[in-house]
Design a protein around this motif. Structure first.
Motif: not given
Length: 265
Positions: A53, A58, A78-83, A85-86
């Motif tokens: 994780q 994650l 958090e926004t850049k981390l989500t992008l 991961r995607r």
């Protein structure tokens, strides 16, 4: 990606605070080179899933840093981390996590749609063909076997061409024969496409398909095996479970090299 596809430097992850805190990872430093297949094993509660994780972005470590393809995850919002991961990370879990109302091809296309990209049917069909399900594109999950569902999940994870694919017990819900088919597909993506894979598993047979096996005990690295057969991996696990209190090995002691033998995949 850089040669050091994934790098963990002095990663510690604690849950809770004070006298009730639990240290799931304790000063872990590891490198997972690009284009390699690494299995992570250890007794129950050793920190395997927490390691995955943190490496996948994650979860955030309490201290230390995680770098994927030259990008330090701990420095991202958090926004850049989500992008990230995607776009650059794929996931395959023990649970297939397919949407029952969607067909196989719709499930595979979902990550592209979530990223705001219009998937091409040829691209989706190619991903299904790669996992041997080109003739099951219009079937829903209930019309597929467990092994077929996991292969759809694998195609879904690979459709975005991620830098690294993380697997958390990806064959845990499958019978041995079907599990070996999925492992062969994973092995093929490394050998053929240069995919980087990090897989948590409890199964020595599954781990023997990897280039190396990293062992964790009580949140710390306790050695690794390269090119080992399932029997050697199982024997090493037995020793670790018999002496979970042992001190971590030095770097030179940790690299226990075995002669490669034929793996089931």
């Amino acid at each position: 990606m850089t040669d050091d596809g994934i790098r963990l430097d002095s990663v510690t992850r604690r849950f809770g605070s004070g006298s009730t805190s639990v240290t799931a990872l304790d000063d872990v430093s590891l490198v997972f080179p690009s284009g390699t297949f690494t299995a992570v094993m250890g007794p129950s509660g050793s920190g395997k899933s927490t390691l995955l994780q943190c490496a996948a972005g994650l979860d955030r470590p309490t201290s230390g840093s995680v770098t994927v393809g030259g990008t330090e995850l701990t420095a991202l919002s958090e926004t850049k981390l989500t992008l990230l991961r995607r776009e650059r990370i794929g996931f395959v879990f023990q649970a297939f996590n397919l949407l029952p109302s969607l067909t196989a091809e719709q499930n595979v296309a979902l990550p592209l749609r979530l990223a705001g990209r219009r998937p091409k049917r040829a691209q989706v069909r190619e991903a299904l063909q790669q996992v041997g399900l080109g003739d099951r594109a219009r079937h829903r999950p209930t019309e597929l076997s467990g092994g077929q569902q996991q292969r759809v999940a694998l195609a879904r994870a690979l459709i975005t061409r991620p830098d690294v694919l993380f697997g958390d017990e990806p064959t845990g819900a499958l019978d041995s024969r079907t599990g070996r088919d999925v492992l062969a597909l994973l092995r093929g993506t490394v050998d053929r496409d240069g995919q980087t894979i990090v897989m948590v598993t409890h199964d020595p047979v599954a781990a023997s398909c990897a280039d190396r096996v990293v062992f964790l005990v009580d949140g710390r690295v306790h050695g690794e095996l390269s090119g080992a057969a399932a029997e050697d991996i199982a024997a090493h696990m037995t020793r670790l479970e018999a002496k979970p209190e042992a001190e971590p090995q030095s770097e030179s002691e940790a690299k226990l090299q075995d002669q490669p033998e034929a793996a089931p995949c």
